[in-house]
Design a protein around this motif. Structure first.
Motif, PDB file in Angstrom:
ATOM      1  N   LEU A  54       0.814  -1.224   0.000  1.00 40.10           N
ATOM      2  CA  LEU A  54       0.000   0.000   0.000  1.00 40.10           C
ATOM      3  C   LEU A  54       0.843   1.267   0.000  1.00 40.10           C
ATOM      4  CD1 LEU A  54      -2.694  -1.155   2.584  1.00 40.10           C
ATOM      5  CD2 LEU A  54      -3.012  -0.889   0.144  1.00 40.10           C
ATOM      6  N   LYS A  57       2.400   6.286   2.402  1.00 38.69           N
ATOM      7  CA  LYS A  57       1.618   7.515   2.571  1.00 38.69           C
ATOM      8  C   LYS A  57       0.150   7.200   2.834  1.00 38.69           C
ATOM      9  CE  LYS A  57       2.621  11.367  -0.071  1.00 38.69           C
ATOM     10  NZ  LYS A  57       2.868  12.056  -1.342  1.00 38.69           N
ATOM     11  N   ARG A  58      -0.376   7.796   3.862  1.00 37.25           N
ATOM     12  CA  ARG A  58      -1.802   7.766   4.155  1.00 37.25           C
ATOM     13  C   ARG A  58      -2.377   6.350   4.234  1.00 37.25           C
ATOM     14  NH1 ARG A  58      -3.328  13.118   3.471  1.00 37.25           N
ATOM     15  NH2 ARG A  58      -2.069  14.327   2.019  1.00 37.25           N
ATOM     16  N   THR A  60      -4.126   3.609   6.260  1.00 39.09           N
ATOM     17  CA  THR A  60      -4.922   3.508   7.484  1.00 39.09           C
ATOM     18  C   THR A  60      -5.016   2.047   7.922  1.00 39.09           C
ATOM     19  OG1 THR A  60      -6.939   3.236   6.212  1.00 39.09           O
ATOM     20  CG2 THR A  60      -6.331   5.494   6.787  1.00 39.09           C
ATOM     21  N   ALA A  63      -7.370   0.159   5.771  1.00 33.16           N
ATOM     22  CA  ALA A  63      -6.848  -0.208   4.445  1.00 33.16           C
ATOM     23  C   ALA A  63      -5.997  -1.477   4.555  1.00 33.16           C
ATOM     24  CB  ALA A  63      -6.019   0.936   3.872  1.00 33.16           C
TER      25      ALA A  63
ATOM     26  N   TYR B  52      -0.537   5.685  -6.659  1.00 37.68           N
ATOM     27  CA  TYR B  52      -0.230   6.856  -5.812  1.00 37.68           C
ATOM     28  C   TYR B  52       1.272   7.098  -5.767  1.00 37.68           C
ATOM     29  CZ  TYR B  52      -1.183  10.011  -1.818  1.00 37.68           C
ATOM     30  OH  TYR B  52      -1.310  11.101  -0.987  1.00 37.68           O
ATOM     31  N   GLN B 178      -7.038   1.335  -1.618  1.00 35.14           N
ATOM     32  CA  GLN B 178      -7.703   2.649  -1.589  1.00 35.14           C
ATOM     33  C   GLN B 178      -6.801   3.653  -0.896  1.00 35.14           C
ATOM     34  OE1 GLN B 178     -10.181   0.582   1.064  1.00 35.14           O
ATOM     35  NE2 GLN B 178     -11.958   0.777  -0.237  1.00 35.14           N
ATOM     36  N   PRO B 179      -5.781   4.137  -1.589  1.00 34.80           N
ATOM     37  CA  PRO B 179      -4.812   4.991  -0.892  1.00 34.80           C
ATOM     38  C   PRO B 179      -5.393   6.269  -0.311  1.00 34.80           C
ATOM     39  CG  PRO B 179      -4.361   4.912  -3.253  1.00 34.80           C
ATOM     40  CD  PRO B 179      -5.412   3.888  -2.976  1.00 34.80           C
ATOM     41  N   GLY B 182      -9.296   6.865   3.035  1.00 37.36           N
ATOM     42  CA  GLY B 182      -9.335   7.346   4.421  1.00 37.36           C
ATOM     43  C   GLY B 182      -9.470   8.855   4.485  1.00 37.36           C
ATOM     44  N   LEU B 183      -8.680   9.534   3.676  1.00 35.98           N
ATOM     45  CA  LEU B 183      -8.712  10.995   3.685  1.00 35.98           C
ATOM     46  C   LEU B 183     -10.015  11.511   3.072  1.00 35.98           C
ATOM     47  CD1 LEU B 183      -6.956  13.672   4.036  1.00 35.98           C
ATOM     48  CD2 LEU B 183      -6.543  13.442   1.602  1.00 35.98           C
ATOM     49  N   TRP B 242      -6.632  18.120  -5.342  1.00 41.74           N
ATOM     50  CA  TRP B 242      -6.868  16.692  -5.598  1.00 41.74           C
ATOM     51  C   TRP B 242      -7.528  16.496  -6.964  1.00 41.74           C
ATOM     52  CZ3 TRP B 242      -4.623  13.072  -2.749  1.00 41.74           C
ATOM     53  CH2 TRP B 242      -4.226  13.410  -1.445  1.00 41.74           C
ATOM     54  N   TRP B 558       9.282  13.400   2.801  1.00 43.30           N
ATOM     55  CA  TRP B 558       7.905  13.643   2.349  1.00 43.30           C
ATOM     56  C   TRP B 558       7.923  14.296   0.967  1.00 43.30           C
ATOM     57  CZ3 TRP B 558       3.164  12.141   3.492  1.00 43.30           C
ATOM     58  CH2 TRP B 558       2.077  12.864   2.997  1.00 43.30           C
ATOM     59  N   ASN B 559       7.118  13.730   0.056  1.00 38.28           N
ATOM     60  CA  ASN B 559       6.889  14.334  -1.264  1.00 38.28           C
ATOM     61  C   ASN B 559       5.519  14.974  -1.243  1.00 38.28           C
ATOM     62  OD1 ASN B 559       9.119  13.758  -2.882  1.00 38.28           O
ATOM     63  ND2 ASN B 559       8.458  11.639  -3.107  1.00 38.28           N
ATOM     64  N   ALA B 560       5.440  16.190  -1.694  1.00 39.12           N
ATOM     65  CA  ALA B 560       4.159  16.894  -1.611  1.00 39.12           C
ATOM     66  C   ALA B 560       3.122  16.274  -2.534  1.00 39.12           C
ATOM     67  CB  ALA B 560       4.359  18.356  -1.992  1.00 39.12           C
ATOM     68  N   ASP B 561       1.886  16.235  -2.038  1.00 41.17           N
ATOM     69  CA  ASP B 561       0.769  15.849  -2.909  1.00 41.17           C
ATOM     70  C   ASP B 561       0.353  17.031  -3.762  1.00 41.17           C
ATOM     71  OD1 ASP B 561       0.240  13.178  -1.940  1.00 41.17           O
ATOM     72  OD2 ASP B 561      -0.395  14.123  -0.073  1.00 41.17           O
ATOM     73  N   TYR B 562       0.449  18.207  -3.166  1.00 33.32           N
ATOM     74  CA  TYR B 562       0.034  19.426  -3.873  1.00 33.32           C
ATOM     75  C   TYR B 562       0.799  20.619  -3.289  1.00 33.32           C
ATOM     76  CZ  TYR B 562      -3.139  18.932   0.123  1.00 33.32           C
ATOM     77  OH  TYR B 562      -3.663  18.705   1.381  1.00 33.32           O
ATOM     78  N   ASN B 567       0.114  20.932   3.149  1.00 30.36           N
ATOM     79  CA  ASN B 567       0.583  19.580   2.856  1.00 30.36           C
ATOM     80  C   ASN B 567       1.946  19.285   3.481  1.00 30.36           C
ATOM     81  OD1 ASN B 567       1.542  17.464   0.244  1.00 30.36           O
ATOM     82  ND2 ASN B 567      -0.292  17.152   1.468  1.00 30.36           N
ATOM     83  N   PHE B 570       1.042  19.869   8.000  1.00 31.62           N
ATOM     84  CA  PHE B 570       0.220  18.850   8.664  1.00 31.62           C
ATOM     85  C   PHE B 570       1.083  17.694   9.177  1.00 31.62           C
ATOM     86  CE2 PHE B 570      -0.862  14.784   6.435  1.00 31.62           C
ATOM     87  CZ  PHE B 570       0.063  14.858   5.419  1.00 31.62           C
ATOM     88  N   GLU B 584       0.423  10.996   9.844  1.00 30.31           N
ATOM     89  CA  GLU B 584       1.687  11.193   9.126  1.00 30.31           C
ATOM     90  C   GLU B 584       2.729  11.959   9.947  1.00 30.31           C
ATOM     91  OE1 GLU B 584       2.344   9.759   6.387  1.00 30.31           O
ATOM     92  OE2 GLU B 584       0.346   9.044   5.914  1.00 30.31           O
TER      93      GLU B 584
END
Lengths: 338, 706
Positions: A54, A57-58, A60, A63, B52, B178-179, B182-183, B242, B558-562, B567, B570, B584
């Motif tokens: 998975l 990153k993120r 849960t 998951a 992802y 489902q990466p 959760g978010l 996103w 950490w690689n930024a998502d945006y 980002n 947090f 995280e």
């Protein structure tokens, strides 16, 4: 007993021998499978496998649970106390992941690909390198060893042995990088890496085969030389010489033939394993073979692929050993399988 | 054997026509508009709901069209429509779903509703899933099918708003990885319940295929064929970012139904392997062990090359193709190169159009001036190779575990200890030694190019640096020692126990290359007489330790998502703590004041007020020093002279459509650089022949002598 009767008796003995060997193979394969399973799950838990698939990153807990459920890793490892009857054994990760392999159903890798299809697709490129390397190599190594034997105890033999020691002292990686540098980068004779199917594959295969052959000259030729030297001191060789046969005739007709048993012992057993390819050669030459399939799966904690490849490797090794036994009967009529 | 001999002969004959023997590509591709590049790691997922990773987006971003994209040329990064006809509109609603003014305070906003209108004439790539006859395939129909290209017919259809809604539902499908479920389930109204219902459906009937449209998702509403709305809880301005990621691409339900047929999965015919998109390219060949080929989507509703960018873009030739239809290249060939040496050499031979630089080749490729300016070496210049650099929207740091009694927590003692270590560990030196200068020491979690980052004196970490002669200068070791003494460890000894201070670093590094790094780090700690012990472990145990908070110090990144400060910030938010909350925040940093400011800042639009809050947050972080801020890596990319319109854009993954190749120039230069040297071949053959003759004579002589 007449000739036909003798042949029939030999054939039936061989069939009985083969059946017995195949039956012996079953507990060996179960043992290998059990050992692989235990080793893998001592190091990795199903949760670790889920996290590896998975990403970091993120992820849960839900998951992770979901991944385990989808891939059948939410069951107990080897004994399901909650189940009843045979379910205690069959409703476990070990059974679910292992039973199918005995009918060569390897299932799917943890990232969802068909393992059988992957093996079938990647076997061809591996063979395209391994088979010519093996065949050309065998001819070259045996010829070189025979030459050294022919000129034994001369300066030529000494030079040959010294060359072998030098060649076998050099790392395989050096041959690959050096070969790529000289042949591809400096002289532009073949592509550095890549692969194609059909006739186009020739230019991609030439260099890896050449390097594979050269890389094996040192150790293999020395090994064969030792075998031939063992043979050349025997009485039948002296008799052949006494009959006035030339040294070449003695070597090629008598020594080579009688040295076949030790040669076959080392050679036939590896033939089935040629399918599995070579990690370094395939990585550096961009050959899409099976060479890195197992190591990639170990790194990705993909148990489905690891157990399939270990199983296949064991199976092929057993096949190799049986073929070796059969080949003995072909080169030496005195050998009987019973 | 005969076959191989004849092929060898043919090869030798072909060699005499002056063609390039080392060309790894078919001769018939010469002169064509094809980009040649490579990938080192095969993608795991090509399903936009599951992918992802950067190496997956390299492909997916060319294949799928989410509603938005980043402007290719403009900086700072700016979102613009891609599949959307215009930028989405957002309406804020209160708890009773009544509309609020756009400037309503965040705490009054119960819901935000995004309305997205897509372009009306977009079509999918040619694909057999759109051929009706292929929806009921029998095993015999599939007997001769081994790849998607074995289906003789393909078709297409219009992209609709319902396809975008369908893809959002797929984000909750429990049968997929489902990466971001959760978010997103925290934001998209009803998504959590929708996922639970799907889970229940699977439990009730595990063998049945899921019909995602059998249950409605209240947070997503299809208005008409080209318009849909997404309703999210509260105000979440980052949601729009996103919408530029493949997660929100359109997905035709036919594709799922097509691939769900019996016998497909066994042939590796899945949506995760053969994407169905509406972007500029489609995947026409997929053998990730060898090569993956993207071909131009003939049904792509073209966009135009941008006409404006940064001030220098015109001078640098980046606006030459302004107004031209995209994509500018017909085909992209990605070859699998596992090893850096063949990759690099093929780039130098002209068989790859662009390349990164491994540390092995760095000195051969790049020279750094006294002023720190990087440029290509003379050898590269001769070949017309140019270099482009950019700072990644990433941060590589060393975290302190806030729960650790020695290095963690808000006490003055631990804070001064962390600050002393932050001074002692010289990341300028680290970047110089271990990254060939490819990185900038970080002053905070926020990298350059992201709102909240400050240049110059205002942006430096005053706890570690002084501003001297217009540049940051690391404070002295004497200062670090003074801080350490104030922390209760004079000269590295605990003043209560008189024992030397020992700090453990947990790491997965075990190889020879890692040893040098660990030795270097030990030396940094030695400067202030602290003993650093590296506890190397495998990846699984390391992850486990971080999750349980059983570490003191650890490497992380950490690689930024945006491109939004939220980002990055947090990553230190208390609610994101790794221990107990599974978030995280790997350091488990906890500061109620910081958390409060974060909650305030995260929903704000970029403004002076937001900058002021970020400044306060960064000041707290620098003072508390929960991380050694490490560095922000720099990307170095080399490209040949025949490749045009290359501008580093860290956020935009769909950049290949802007690139252009001068194939004729490439062919001419390849010929110039790769003429085969025939003499070694003839010499080798002659040597072999001579050896054979000599050997024959020796054997003959020997026989004669006998």
């Amino acid at each position: 007993m007449d000739v036909a009767g003798d042949l029939e008796a030999r054939t039936s003995k061989m069939i009985a021998y083969l059946i017995r060997r195949i039956l012996y193979a079953i507990p060996i394969l179960i043992g290998v499978n059990l050992f692989t399973f235990a080793l893998f799950f001592v190091v990795n838990t199903p949760d670790d496998m889920a996290r590896m698939q998975l990403g970091i990153k993120r992820v849960t807990p839900d998951a992770i649970e979901n991944w385990k459920q989808q891939h059948g890793y939410d069951k107990p490892l080897m004994l399901n106390r909650a189940a009843s009857g045979t379910g205690k054994i069959t409703d476990t990760i070990f059974w679910q992941k292992s039973a199918g392999m005995f009918v060569l159903e390897f299932g799917f890798s943890d990232d969802g690909r068909s393992i059988s299809r992957e093996i079938a697709t990647r076997m061809g490129p591996s063979l395209a390198i391994a088979l010519p390397t093996f065949m050309i190599g065998l001819v070259v190594y045996v010829s070189f060893a025979l030459l050294m034997t022919l000129f034994r105890a001369t300066a030529l033999d000494m030079a040959g042995v010294a060359l072998c020691v030098v060649l076998m002292s050099i790392s395989g990686l050096f041959y690959i990088i050096g070969g790529q540098f000289l042949v591809s980068k400096l002289w532009h004779l073949v592509p550095i890496s890549g692969y194609a199917v059909g006739e186009d594959s020739i230019k991609f295969v030439l260099l890896p085969v050449l390097i594979g052959v050269v890389g094996g000259v040192g150790s293999s030729s020395r090994w064969y030389r030792t075998i031939f030297l063992d043979e050349i001191g025997k009485d039948y060789v002296r008799t052949a010489r006494a009959k006035g046969l030339s040294e070449l005739h003695v070597l090629f007709r008598h020594v080579l033939k009688n040295a076949m048993i030790p040669i076959l012992t080392g050679v036939v057993v590896v033939i089935p394993l040629l399918f599995l390819g070579s990690l370094l050669t395939e990585s550096f030459f961009g050959i899409p073979g099976l060479g890195s399939y197992t190591i990639d799966a170990i790194n990705a904690q993909d148990f489905s692929v690891v157990r399939a490849m270990v199983f296949l490797g064991s199976l092929l090794y057993i096949v190799g050993l049986i073929l070796t036994d059969i080949s003995y009967t072909m080169v030496d009529p005195r050998v009987r399988l019973s | 054997m005969k076959y191989y001999a004849s092929c060898l002969l043919l090869l030798l004959l072909a060699a005499c026509d002056g063609g390039l023997w080392n060309n790894p590509y078919p001769v018939e591709d010469e002169g064509k508009s094809i980009l040649y590049t490579a990938f080192t790691e095969r993608p795991k997922h090509l399903d936009p709901a599951q992918a992802y990773s950067e190496n997956e987006y390299e492909f997916l971003a060319q294949i799928y069209s989410p509603p938005l994209q980043y402007h290719y040329l403009k900086r700072p990064y700016q979102l613009i429509p891609l599949a959307a006809a215009k930028m989405p509109t957002v309406r804020y609603l209160d708890k009773s779903h009544r509309r609020l003014p756009d400037d309503a305070p965040g705490d009054l906003i119960a819901y935000s509703e995004y309305e997205i209108s897509i372009k009306p004439n977009m079509r999918y790539q040619p694909h057999p899933a759109f051929v009706r006859d292929y929806m009921h395939l029998t095993p015999s129909d599939l007997s001769s099918v081994h790849s998607l290209n074995d289906f003789p017919e393909t078709s297409t259809r219009l992209v609709t708003a319902a396809d975008y809604a369908y893809q959002i539902k797929r984000l909750a499908n429990p049968q997929l990885h489902q990466p971001i479920f959760g978010l997103m389930s925290e934001y998209i109204v009803g998504l959590k319940d929708y996922g639970a219902m799907l889970q229940q459906m699977i439990k009730n009937n595990p063998d049945a295929s899921l019909d995602l449209n059998s249950i409605s998702l209240p947070g997503v509403q299809v208005v008409d064929d080209t318009t849909y709305r997404i309703k999210i809880h509260g105000k979440y301005p980052q949601f729009i970012y996103w919408l530029a990621m493949p997660f929100f691409s359109p997905m035709p339900q036919e594709a799922e139904l097509f691939y769900a047929q019996a016998g497909m999965r066994e042939r590796n015919l899945t949506l995760d392997w053969w994407p169905v998109g509406s972007g500029p390219y489609y995947l026409s060949e997929n053998d990730p062990n060898l090569r993956m080929i993207l071909s131009r989507n003939p049904y792509y509703v073209s966009e135009l090359y941008p006409g404006e960018g940064e001030p220098n873009d015109g001078q640098e030739g980046l606006l030459v193709d302004a107004g031209k239809s995209l994509p500018l290249i017909d085909k992209v060939v990605f070859s699998h190169e596992k090893e850096t040496i063949p990759y690099w050499n093929k780039f130098l031979q002209g068989y790859y159009d662009a390349s990164g630089i491994s540390s092995d080749s760095f000195d051969q490729a790049v020279q750094v001036s006294v002023g720190g300016e990087a440029s290509v070496t003379d050898a590269m210049k001769v070949q017309g190779i140019t270099l482009s650099t950019s700072v990644a929207t990433s941060t590589m740091y060393t975290g302190f575990n806030w729960l650790d009694p020695v290095v963690g927590g808000p006490s003055e003692r631990s804070r001064k200890l962390r600050q002393a270590i932050a001074i002692a560990v010289d990341f300028e030196e680290f970047v110089s030694i271990f990254a060939n200068g490819r990185g900038i020491p970080a002053q905070s979690p926020i990298p350059p190019g992201i709102f909240g980052y400050r240049e110059g004196e205002a942006g430096i970490n005053h706890y570690v640096y002084d501003w001297v002669n217009g540049a940051p200068k690391r404070k002295s070791i004497a200062e670090a020692k003074r801080m350490l003494a104030e922390a209760g460890y004079p000269d590295g000894l605990d003043e209560q126990t008189h024992q030397p201070l020992v700090i453990n670093l947990d790491t997965t590094a075990t190889g020879v290359g890692s040893k040098a790094r660990l030795d270097w780090l030990r030396k940094q700690f030695d400067k202030i007489n602290i003993q650093m012990v590296a506890r190397s472990t495998d990846y699984n145990r390391f992850q486990d330790k971080v999750r349980k908070g059983d570490t003191q110090m650890f490497y992380w990144g950490w690689n930024a998502d945006y491109p939004d400060p939220e980002n990055f910030l947090f990553l230190l938010h208390g609610a994101q703590a790794k221990v107990g909350k599974g978030g995280e925040n790997a350091s488990n940093y906890s500061n109620p004041e910081y958390d409060k400011l974060f909650e305030q800042m995260k929903n704000m639009d970029n403004s002076q007020a937001r900058q002021a809050i970020i400044d306060r947050m960064l000041e707290m972080l620098r003072r508390d020093s929960p991380w050694l801020w490490g560095y922000h890596p720099k990307n170095y990319v080399l490209q040949h002279d025949w490749l045009h319109n290359v501008k580093s854009n860290i956020m935009a993954n769909n950049k290949l459509k802007y690139w252009r190749v001068d194939a004729l120039q490439r062919d001419a230069l390849r010929r110039e650089w790769n003429q085969p040297a025939r003499s070694p071949l003839w010499l080798s053959m002659a040597a072999l022949l001579l050896f054979c003759i000599w050997m024959w004579r020796a054997i003959w002589k020997r026989e004669q002598a006998k």
